[in-house]
Motif scaffolding. Sequence first.
Motif, mmCIF file in Angstrom:
data_model
loop_
_atom_site.group_PDB
_atom_site.id
_atom_site.type_symbol
_atom_site.label_atom_id
_atom_site.label_comp_id
_atom_site.label_asym_id
_atom_site.label_seq_id
_atom_site.Cartn_x
_atom_site.Cartn_y
_atom_site.Cartn_z
ATOM 1 N N SER A 54 0.823 -1.219 0.000
ATOM 2 C CA SER A 54 0.000 0.000 0.000
ATOM 3 C C SER A 54 0.850 1.260 0.000
ATOM 4 C CB SER A 54 -0.944 0.008 1.207
ATOM 5 O OG SER A 54 -1.768 -1.126 1.186
ATOM 6 N N GLY A 55 1.987 1.232 -0.692
ATOM 7 C CA GLY A 55 2.848 2.393 -0.802
ATOM 8 C C GLY A 55 3.737 2.655 0.398
ATOM 9 N N VAL A 56 3.701 1.800 1.402
ATOM 10 C CA VAL A 56 4.527 1.968 2.601
ATOM 11 C C VAL A 56 5.658 0.945 2.563
ATOM 12 C CG1 VAL A 56 4.566 1.861 5.116
ATOM 13 C CG2 VAL A 56 2.554 2.769 3.940
ATOM 14 N N LYS A 57 6.887 1.434 2.776
ATOM 15 C CA LYS A 57 8.053 0.543 2.797
ATOM 16 C C LYS A 57 8.473 0.254 4.224
ATOM 17 C CE LYS A 57 10.353 1.486 -1.573
ATOM 18 N NZ LYS A 57 11.618 1.880 -2.199
ATOM 19 N N ALA A 58 8.918 -0.974 4.442
ATOM 20 C CA ALA A 58 9.515 -1.373 5.717
ATOM 21 C C ALA A 58 10.848 -2.027 5.395
ATOM 22 C CB ALA A 58 8.612 -2.340 6.457
ATOM 23 N N CYS A 69 19.712 -15.444 0.402
ATOM 24 C CA CYS A 69 19.830 -14.180 -0.325
ATOM 25 C C CYS A 69 19.047 -14.188 -1.629
ATOM 26 C CB CYS A 69 21.302 -13.900 -0.644
ATOM 27 S SG CYS A 69 22.287 -13.606 0.820
ATOM 28 N N ASN A 70 18.912 -12.992 -2.170
ATOM 29 C CA ASN A 70 18.351 -12.757 -3.496
ATOM 30 C C ASN A 70 16.971 -13.375 -3.667
ATOM 31 O OD1 ASN A 70 20.724 -11.361 -4.141
ATOM 32 N ND2 ASN A 70 21.732 -13.289 -4.563
ATOM 33 N N VAL A 71 16.080 -13.010 -2.764
ATOM 34 C CA VAL A 71 14.699 -13.478 -2.794
ATOM 35 C C VAL A 71 13.811 -12.319 -3.231
ATOM 36 C CG1 VAL A 71 12.783 -14.291 -1.359
ATOM 37 C CG2 VAL A 71 15.112 -15.112 -0.932
ATOM 38 N N GLN A 72 12.885 -12.594 -4.121
ATOM 39 C CA GLN A 72 11.919 -11.589 -4.543
ATOM 40 C C GLN A 72 10.549 -12.249 -4.586
ATOM 41 O OE1 GLN A 72 12.563 -8.578 -7.071
ATOM 42 N NE2 GLN A 72 14.622 -8.243 -6.347
ATOM 43 N N GLN A 73 9.610 -11.684 -3.856
ATOM 44 C CA GLN A 73 8.232 -12.185 -3.853
ATOM 45 C C GLN A 73 7.304 -11.011 -4.124
ATOM 46 O OE1 GLN A 73 7.070 -15.396 -3.251
ATOM 47 N NE2 GLN A 73 9.193 -16.037 -3.341
ATOM 48 N N THR A 74 6.375 -11.214 -5.029
ATOM 49 C CA THR A 74 5.405 -10.174 -5.336
ATOM 50 C C THR A 74 4.020 -10.802 -5.394
ATOM 51 O OG1 THR A 74 7.047 -8.983 -6.646
ATOM 52 C CG2 THR A 74 4.753 -8.373 -6.979
ATOM 53 N N VAL A 75 3.095 -10.171 -4.707
ATOM 54 C CA VAL A 75 1.683 -10.533 -4.779
ATOM 55 C C VAL A 75 0.939 -9.224 -5.026
ATOM 56 C CG1 VAL A 75 1.880 -12.550 -3.276
ATOM 57 C CG2 VAL A 75 1.383 -10.334 -2.280
ATOM 58 N N PRO A 76 -0.273 -9.273 -5.516
ATOM 59 C CA PRO A 76 -0.988 -8.021 -5.766
ATOM 60 C C PRO A 76 -1.009 -7.109 -4.541
ATOM 61 C CG PRO A 76 -2.197 -9.860 -6.696
ATOM 62 C CD PRO A 76 -1.061 -10.447 -5.902
ATOM 63 N N GLY A 77 -0.456 -5.931 -4.701
ATOM 64 C CA GLY A 77 -0.441 -4.935 -3.642
ATOM 65 C C GLY A 77 0.728 -5.008 -2.680
ATOM 66 N N ALA A 78 1.609 -6.000 -2.810
ATOM 67 C CA ALA A 78 2.725 -6.115 -1.869
ATOM 68 C C ALA A 78 3.925 -6.792 -2.527
ATOM 69 C CB ALA A 78 2.308 -6.907 -0.643
ATOM 70 N N SER A 79 5.104 -6.445 -2.034
ATOM 71 C CA SER A 79 6.328 -7.091 -2.523
ATOM 72 C C SER A 79 7.349 -7.166 -1.409
ATOM 73 C CB SER A 79 6.912 -6.329 -3.712
ATOM 74 O OG SER A 79 7.360 -5.054 -3.303
ATOM 75 N N VAL A 80 8.207 -8.164 -1.490
ATOM 76 C CA VAL A 80 9.305 -8.342 -0.534
ATOM 77 C C VAL A 80 10.537 -8.729 -1.329
ATOM 78 C CG1 VAL A 80 10.204 -9.696 1.400
ATOM 79 C CG2 VAL A 80 7.780 -9.114 1.315
#
Length: 97
Positions: A54-58, A69-80
């Motif tokens: 929702s536009g907020v980064k942590a 290392c080097n992990v990328q996960q994306t779901v609708p509305g969120a990413s890590v």
Amino acid sequence: MNYLVVLVAGLILSASPGNTLECYSCSGSTERCVTDTVNCTAGQQCFLLVAEASGVKAYGAGCVRPADCNVQQTVPGASVSVSCCDTDLCNASDQVK
């Protein structure tokens, strides 16, 4: 002989810990992690975790095994993403590779 023992003991105590990697460290911060640091154990790397929803980064930072290392996960509305690097204090920005 006692002088030699004292000299060797002094050298050992004043030696740097050798090959320990220093990384920025934080958990769940909304600010970039650039104040606290931690020394990694052998075989670890610095990591930077960036989560956005929702536009907020942590942010999270510290030491981790290279296998995590080097992990990328994306779901609708969120990413890590978890990025790693292997030089002192290299995990200060989103540009960690």
